[in-house]
Design an enzyme around this catalytic site. Structure first.
Site, PDB file in Angstrom:
ATOM      1  N   ILE A 437      39.162  37.056  43.248  1.00  0.00           N
ATOM      2  CA  ILE A 437      39.432  38.344  43.149  1.00  0.00           C
ATOM      3  C   ILE A 437      40.275  38.986  42.130  1.00  0.00           C
ATOM      4  O   ILE A 437      40.044  40.096  41.701  1.00  0.00           O
ATOM      5  CB  ILE A 437      39.865  38.742  44.613  1.00  0.00           C
ATOM      6  CG1 ILE A 437      39.472  38.161  45.659  1.00  0.00           C
ATOM      7  CG2 ILE A 437      40.448  40.208  44.701  1.00  0.00           C
ATOM      8  CD1 ILE A 437      37.836  38.968  45.794  1.00  0.00           C
ATOM      9  N   SER A 439      44.150  37.881  41.043  1.00  0.00           N
ATOM     10  CA  SER A 439      45.239  37.154  40.630  1.00  0.00           C
ATOM     11  C   SER A 439      45.319  35.780  40.844  1.00  0.00           C
ATOM     12  O   SER A 439      44.556  35.253  41.558  1.00  0.00           O
ATOM     13  CB  SER A 439      46.501  37.910  41.385  1.00  0.00           C
ATOM     14  OG  SER A 439      46.098  37.581  42.746  1.00  0.00           O
ATOM     15  N   GLU A 490      46.077  37.540  35.438  1.00  0.00           N
ATOM     16  CA  GLU A 490      47.036  38.929  36.032  1.00  0.00           C
ATOM     17  C   GLU A 490      48.444  38.214  35.675  1.00  0.00           C
ATOM     18  O   GLU A 490      49.525  38.456  36.306  1.00  0.00           O
ATOM     19  CB  GLU A 490      47.076  39.623  37.215  1.00  0.00           C
ATOM     20  CG  GLU A 490      45.734  40.024  37.341  1.00  0.00           C
ATOM     21  CD  GLU A 490      45.434  40.668  38.773  1.00  0.00           C
ATOM     22  OE1 GLU A 490      46.384  41.088  39.276  1.00  0.00           O
ATOM     23  OE2 GLU A 490      44.434  40.918  39.160  1.00  0.00           O
ATOM     24  N   CYS A 522      56.983  40.469  50.073  1.00  0.00           N
ATOM     25  CA  CYS A 522      57.846  41.905  49.742  1.00  0.00           C
ATOM     26  C   CYS A 522      56.925  42.678  48.663  1.00  0.00           C
ATOM     27  O   CYS A 522      56.475  41.893  47.733  1.00  0.00           O
ATOM     28  CB  CYS A 522      59.099  41.554  49.696  1.00  0.00           C
ATOM     29  SG  CYS A 522      60.180  40.661  50.977  1.00  0.00           S
ATOM     30  N   TRP A 567      50.221  52.356  48.329  1.00  0.00           N
ATOM     31  CA  TRP A 567      51.239  51.431  47.999  1.00  0.00           C
ATOM     32  C   TRP A 567      52.298  51.993  47.115  1.00  0.00           C
ATOM     33  O   TRP A 567      53.172  51.178  46.517  1.00  0.00           O
ATOM     34  CB  TRP A 567      50.505  50.116  47.708  1.00  0.00           C
ATOM     35  CG  TRP A 567      49.598  49.280  48.333  1.00  0.00           C
ATOM     36  CD1 TRP A 567      49.484  49.739  49.598  1.00  0.00           C
ATOM     37  CD2 TRP A 567      48.779  48.195  47.925  1.00  0.00           C
ATOM     38  NE1 TRP A 567      48.572  48.947  50.253  1.00  0.00           N
ATOM     39  CE2 TRP A 567      48.142  47.879  49.285  1.00  0.00           C
ATOM     40  CE3 TRP A 567      48.709  47.562  47.072  1.00  0.00           C
ATOM     41  CZ2 TRP A 567      47.135  46.889  49.442  1.00  0.00           C
ATOM     42  CZ3 TRP A 567      47.799  46.303  47.105  1.00  0.00           C
ATOM     43  CH2 TRP A 567      47.040  45.954  48.374  1.00  0.00           C
ATOM     44  N   HIS A 647      37.290  45.665  45.708  1.00  0.00           N
ATOM     45  CA  HIS A 647      37.721  44.728  46.623  1.00  0.00           C
ATOM     46  C   HIS A 647      38.479  45.489  47.762  1.00  0.00           C
ATOM     47  O   HIS A 647      39.206  46.383  47.570  1.00  0.00           O
ATOM     48  CB  HIS A 647      38.626  43.689  45.835  1.00  0.00           C
ATOM     49  CG  HIS A 647      39.456  42.697  46.955  1.00  0.00           C
ATOM     50  ND1 HIS A 647      38.522  41.715  47.676  1.00  0.00           N
ATOM     51  CD2 HIS A 647      40.767  42.569  47.433  1.00  0.00           C
ATOM     52  CE1 HIS A 647      39.580  41.295  48.585  1.00  0.00           C
ATOM     53  NE2 HIS A 647      40.796  41.775  48.404  1.00  0.00           N
ATOM     54  N   HIS A 700      45.654  33.549  52.544  1.00  0.00           N
ATOM     55  CA  HIS A 700      47.076  33.996  53.149  1.00  0.00           C
ATOM     56  C   HIS A 700      47.496  32.668  54.026  1.00  0.00           C
ATOM     57  O   HIS A 700      48.524  32.742  54.402  1.00  0.00           O
ATOM     58  CB  HIS A 700      47.114  35.034  54.063  1.00  0.00           C
ATOM     59  CG  HIS A 700      46.396  36.214  53.467  1.00  0.00           C
ATOM     60  ND1 HIS A 700      45.189  36.550  53.296  1.00  0.00           N
ATOM     61  CD2 HIS A 700      47.029  37.265  52.564  1.00  0.00           C
ATOM     62  CE1 HIS A 700      44.957  37.684  52.717  1.00  0.00           C
ATOM     63  NE2 HIS A 700      46.241  38.086  52.049  1.00  0.00           N
TER      64      HIS A 700
END
Length: 759
Positions: A437, A439, A490, A522, A567, A647, A700
């Site tokens: 995707i 990173s 990235e 965070c 964001w 994405h 995740h």
């Protein structure tokens, strides 16, 4: 009829507060615990300190009712599932309670985690409880009772906060053939009733039940259900006074329904939807109306005069009007105090969490003692509002004229079939092409280099050299693994939005403005305060360097306009659509520069497309119109031979499925691993004809899925998407994982693609 409980009314409060710590102490402690570097006692000590300091600060600021039980090691919906005995059976083998909690949140090598999705239209993510035929609701009140005891022991006027039964069930997920969770509502009432008695025995004068689901269209029966449930809960003889909090929108018919019950207080969000017409609900007489007039989700200073005007209209509609934030301050940074780089004008326009608490107290004091008692604060607010209106950074006529011209000429690309033919001829990709995707893990070397640059220990040239070395290693890793379309990883980006905000005019990037996204994750949302423009190219140098290292295509990686808005903390003085188009124009210019530099694949991420979707269906079409328009403005400047990817993240995509098609990206990758490819049926139903990559594993979780497991996911996807349009990828970026996890998972992913290609 059951009579209300008589408790001392409160006048100044907030709906909830953050828990990560002003310096992200909880993030470090939990991640240390997961890695085995921090002991249980050390983690619990950090948590106890954060709770104590938070409560003390709120009470010292002047709140006469302080929310407790808003602390969480991971997520408040997961906490509620624990409270109600509703964890999934698969975590039962984990004997330790805290480890079982984290297994539900993060998974293990043997246990899949709970699905994660957005908390209403915010950038916070919650864990979705699973309600199956075997789910039996039983009360486990240890956490809330312990935190209540802690707070009362400090002399805090504590008010426990708990997700209400309607919201808990409407946001849960049916599994194993069970009916809709809301059908189990009657079973929850006795559990909540038992909890009320225990809270009263523990010394609670008030309890807050959060019911944000009442501002949505999730259930047409919600108002009637609310009336029935809260009438039943109020019949408990030994209970605290009940405060039902609604937020993120207008409760509509749910407000009079709640007002007809004996609950003692009702909260409304007067920033995000409700208005002073709530004063016309006659049943509010005798209750406390908790007026959310201080914005808990955005960072702009409250116009105190306007807020006092709103409050004046509400006076007399209820026995007491209490002042509050519109929602929890979980969604804003802790304090402006650490932001030493702010210019005086911009600082005067802002209010973070601590400042919002002070605004609540000032407004409550004005109601109690009169406006003259806070004359200095009102004058300061008036001056800040005026300063913001006249600042020249808020208007760039040249940018506005360019947008008008492009929109007028039509922001569209060519026919999708023609584009596909041009791209196939250029890229020569195999069936089921593999990619990631964007990173890759942010290694310690990357963090050290970034910190050294910030501290002045290395110069820009040395920083670039180190980042290029990271890019070289990421490209080499992908080539060894056999991926087909590569990314540069990235390493130079601290965050997918902040990176761009730091290079765009009209943004300010904070130093310490951290907010919780999920668990220990965070983010530091930038502040979009003025008209947006792109002074120079932002990514071309990094992407072209990566492309020079390989003959395989390397994707240009950009963040889309809607996600940058979602964001960020966005200016509130003009329509979101206008601001989105300004960001889109900057991204459009970047795509054209990347194409000119020879980049054949460009990804414009819109993971937050659904996040800004209005909660009421009547408002959604207009949002989707301008959101799709902004994406097309950003991506329609390139030729047919340039492949545009996008994405999308954590969403119930059914609500926006038509808009996904309207984006007209050549390839759309979607987080589908936790939801078991369910979104593909929705795409198939509308005849979605472009490429799709439905995330074959969940990044995740630290769990490394097997090649066979991912091959099974691909075979399931092929039942809905033909092979010539199916891409193979993880379900999100890999920034938060470590290198070993990524390498093992991608090795298995490529093996799965090869196995399925071979039939």
């Amino acid at each position: 009829m059951t009579q209300p409980v008589r408790r001392q009314p409160f006048t100044a409060t907030i709906t909830g507060s953050p828990r990560i710590g002003p310096r992200r102490e909880l993030k470090r402690a939990t991640e240390g615990y997961w890695a085995g570097r921090t002991s249980r006692s050390e983690l619990e000590a950090v948590a106890a300190t954060l709770r104590r300091d938070t409560w003390s600060a709120l009470a010292a600021a002047g709140l006469d009712s302080v929310p407790v039980n808003t602390f969480s090691y991971y997520d408040q919906m997961l906490d509620t599932a624990v409270l109600l005995g509703a964890l999934p059976p698969r975590v039962s083998p984990v004997s330790d309670g805290l480890d079982r909690y984290f297994a539900a949140a993060r998974g293990t090598d043997q246990i899949a985690p709970l699905e994660m999705t957005k908390w209403f239209d915010t950038n916070y993510h919650y864990l979705v409880p699973e309600i199956g035929p075997s789910t039996t609701f039983t009360l486990h009140p240890g956490k809330v009772l312990a935190e209540l005891k802690e707070a009362l022991g400090q002399g805090i006027p504590a008010r426990p906060v708990i997700i209400g039964p309607i919201t808990f069930l409407l946001l849960s997920k049916a599994v194993d053939g069970a009916g809709a969770p809301i059908e189990r509502l009657e079973e929850l009432v006795p559990v909540y009733s038992e909890l009320l008695s225990l809270l009263a025995d523990g010394g609670a004068q008030w309890v807050q039940f959060d019911e944000p689901a009442l501002v949505t269209d999730l259930s047409p029966d919600a108002p009637a259900l609310a009336e029935a449930v809260y009438t039943a809960l109020c019949s408990v003889s030994n209970r605290p006074a009940i405060y039902v909090a609604t937020y993120f929108g207008d409760p509509g018919a749910a407000l009079p329904a709640l007002a007809r019950t004996p609950v003692e207080a009702i909260g409304v969000d007067l920033v995000a939807g409700a208005d002073t017409s709530v004063a016309g609900v006659p049943e509010l007489a005798g209750k406390t109306l908790v007026a959310g007039v201080v914005d808990g989700r955005n960072v702009w200073r409250t116009d105190l005069e306007a807020a006092l005007g709103t409050l004046a209209t509400l006076l007399g509609s209820a026995a007491t009007v209490a002042v509050s934030t519109s929602c929890s301050t979980l969604h804003v940074p802790y304090s402006l105090e650490p932001e030493t780089d702010l210019d005086d004008a911009l600082r005067s326009w802002l209010a973070f969490g601590a400042e919002k608490v002070r605004e609540v107290v000032v407004l409550a004091r004005a109601l109690r003692d009169g406006h003259d008692a806070v004359a200095d604060e009102i004058a300061s607010s008036r001056a800040a509002i005026a300063s913001r209106k006249r600042d020249p950074r808020l208007h760039n006529g040249q940018i506005r004229a360019r947008i008008e011209a492009i929109v007028a000429s039509g922001a569209h690309r060519g026919n999708a079939a023609q584009r596909r033919a041009s791209q196939d001829a250029r890229l020569h990709l195999p069936p089921l092409p593999t990619t990631t995707i964007g990173s890759y893990p942010q290694t310690s070397a990357i963090r050290v280099a970034r910190a050294a640059l910030r501290a002045g220990e290395i110069d820009e040239a040395e920083y670039v050299r180190r980042m290029r070395q990271e890019i070289t290693e990421v490209i080499a890793l992908q080539e060894r693994l056999g991926l087909d379309v590569l990314v540069h990883g990235e390493p130079e980006r601290n965050d997918m939005v902040q990176y761009f905000a730091e290079q765009l005019a009209g943004f300010f990037a904070t130093q310490n403005g951290w907010v919780q996204s999920y668990g220990s994750r965070c983010v530091r949302p930038p502040i979009l305060y003025g008209d947006v423009s792109r002074p120079r190219a932002m990514t071309v140098e990094w992407i072209t360097y990566a492309q020079s290292l390989t003959d395989k295509p390397v994707k240009g990686m950009l963040t889309g306009p809607v996600t940058i808005l979602a964001w960020s903390f966005v200016r509130d003085d003009q329509p979101l659509a206008d601001t989105a188009n300004q960001v889109a124009l900057a991204i459009r210019d970047e795509t054209v520069d990347l194409q000119s530099a020879g980049i054949a694949v460009i990804q414009v991420d819109e993971p937050a497309l659904r996040e800004l979707l209005p909660l009421r269906r009547a408002d959604q079409a207009e949002y989707l119109r301008w959101a799709v328009g902004a994406f097309r403005l950003a991506t329609s400047g390139v030729s047919d031979a340039t492949q545009i990817h996008t994405h999308l993240c954590y969403s119930e995509f059914g609500e926006v499925i038509g808009a996904i098609a309207d984006l007209d990206a050549d390839v759309t990758s979607i987080e589908a691993a936790r939801s078991h490819m369910e979104v593909l049926d929705d795409l198939n139903a509308i005849g979605f004809a472009n490429g799709v990559g439905p995330g074959v594993y969940d990044i995740h979780s630290p769990r490394v899925p097997s090649a066979e497991e991912m091959a099974d996911s691909l075979r399931a996807a092929l039942r809905a998407v033909p092979a010539e349009r199916l891409w193979v990828n993880p379900d999100c970026g890999l920034k938060t994982r470590n290198v070993d996890e990524v390498t093992a998972s991608l090795h298995n992913m490529v093996a799965a693609a090869r196995e399925v290609r071979a039939g």
